[in-house]
Design an enzyme around this catalytic site. Sequence first.
Site, PDB file in Angstrom:
ATOM      1  N   SER A   1     -14.855 -59.939  -1.317  1.00  0.00           N
ATOM      2  CA  SER A   1     -13.504 -60.164  -1.839  1.00  0.00           C
ATOM      3  C   SER A   1     -13.456 -59.993  -3.361  1.00  0.00           C
ATOM      4  O   SER A   1     -13.857 -58.949  -3.862  1.00  0.00           O
ATOM      5  CB  SER A   1     -13.020 -61.537  -1.394  1.00  0.00           C
ATOM      6  OG  SER A   1     -11.653 -61.666  -1.663  1.00  0.00           O
TER       7      SER A   1
ATOM      8  N   ASP B   1      -6.990 -57.148  -4.963  1.00  0.00           N
ATOM      9  CA  ASP B   1      -8.397 -57.513  -5.183  1.00  0.00           C
ATOM     10  C   ASP B   1      -9.269 -56.475  -4.449  1.00  0.00           C
ATOM     11  O   ASP B   1      -8.733 -55.587  -3.778  1.00  0.00           O
ATOM     12  CB  ASP B   1      -8.645 -58.978  -4.762  1.00  0.00           C
ATOM     13  CG  ASP B   1      -8.595 -59.203  -3.278  1.00  0.00           C
ATOM     14  OD1 ASP B   1      -7.886 -58.463  -2.580  1.00  0.00           O
ATOM     15  OD2 ASP B   1      -9.272 -60.127  -2.781  1.00  0.00           O
TER      16      ASP B   1
ATOM     17  N   ASP C   1      -6.591 -57.921   0.267  1.00  0.00           N
ATOM     18  CA  ASP C   1      -5.783 -58.871   1.035  1.00  0.00           C
ATOM     19  C   ASP C   1      -4.862 -59.661   0.099  1.00  0.00           C
ATOM     20  O   ASP C   1      -3.893 -60.256   0.542  1.00  0.00           O
ATOM     21  CB  ASP C   1      -6.640 -59.804   1.905  1.00  0.00           C
ATOM     22  CG  ASP C   1      -7.670 -60.570   1.121  1.00  0.00           C
ATOM     23  OD1 ASP C   1      -7.904 -60.252  -0.067  1.00  0.00           O
ATOM     24  OD2 ASP C   1      -8.276 -61.505   1.692  1.00  0.00           O
TER      25      ASP C   1
HETATM   26 MG    MG Z   1      -9.811 -60.758  -0.924  1.00  0.00          MG
END
Ligand code: MG
Length: 450
Positions: A97, A241, A245
Amino acid sequence: MSRLMISISGIRGIIGETLTPDAVVKYAAAYGTFVGPGKVIVGRDSRVSGPMMHHAVVAGLQAVGCTPVDVGICPTPTVEFATRRHGETGGIIITASHNPIQWNALKLLNKDGLFLNADQGNRVIEIASTEKFKYVSYNELGKYETFTNAIQEHQEAVLNLPYIDVPALQKRRFKVVIDGVNGAGSVCMPEFLQKLGCEVVAINCTPDGIFPHTPEPVPENLTQLCESVKKNNADIGFAVDPDADRLAIVSEKGIPLGEEYTLALAIKFLLMKKRGPVVINASTSLASEDIARKFGVDVIRTKVGEIHVTQKLLEINAVIGGEGNGGIILPDVHPGRDAVVGIALTLQALLESGKTISQLKSSLPQYEIVKLKLELGDADPKTILNKLIERHAQEKIDQIDGVKFLGNRTWVQVRASNTEPIVRIMAEAPTAQDAQMLGEKYLQEIRSLI
Ligand code: MG
């Protein structure tokens, strides 16, 4: 050396230190043992370590009889969407992430494309730690498949939403700058914006995983995007990012709206189209709550973390939900945080309003959140939180996540960190100054209790 972080949602670590191929094979095999033989969707973000991780995941899955279906470099929501549609037993996303370049992680999904819940995650951890893998013989090994249409299908599902008017958007031809942080959204996002008829200025959209700035899409990391929006006279700027998401918005004036307003805008737009409950996490801005209340719908708050929001959302049939960090969850597409959905809702809202994005933001309830932290040393966070609750016993307190003291259009949330000896204090108020004062007040009080 850092340690490998093991949680119900998967494993996370630093490449070359704790996140080694053998650790990855082990967790993939444990996951495959847990879900059983069948197709498992495997996608990844653009990190340099992605291919190495991918090969280890594939080996672990095949060894226990699962067939990995490689969807390539994809946003996290795309892998979730593909898993829901094509995964027979589950899905794995290889992404850390918003963490820096040296990190990577496995995120584990069930066959519905949702993150594993606590029970499921704990089962995988148990299989990995006791090494009870169900390795199969040569004639039962999993096969290997590729699927190249995942992004296409995901985009189409968003374009087909009844409240997204694609021809009208194409006619309006918004000028948009997109910052893909060279992550998993680098190809998908510019392509999607083009499908919406936008004139697209793509910056940092080479999916090589070399992040050109600190990858979390918070205002201090968006200076390049802000400048580009101004220079290009764009209507709006978007940042995602590395696994796309989370979505952040920059106004036509080159000013970040703040991630909380990505969700607030989406909630307002969606509730104009359909009414129903809204689910947000305990740290999400009152802006989202106020908007939902104005529409007369229920607002349910959950613990922080996508799976908590998702579970509640499905349980009560909410129409929209999300987290204030730019994570919009629209169950009409799939019940996971999704920046593709976020872009579509934002542009449609902008189109229908006839306003600029700055004007649209000003029309929403105005709040500011400040985040502070305090070193605890040897003090026990539980004892301190209990003392704090005692001292504020007459106040309205909510303990969904940490301790939250609710005021009139304000709140303060105090949470102990799971990983460091600190407490995190978040405070929200209608102005930044008031939020800062409120946060400081609690920080001083906690300091006096240590
Ligand atoms: Mg993310």
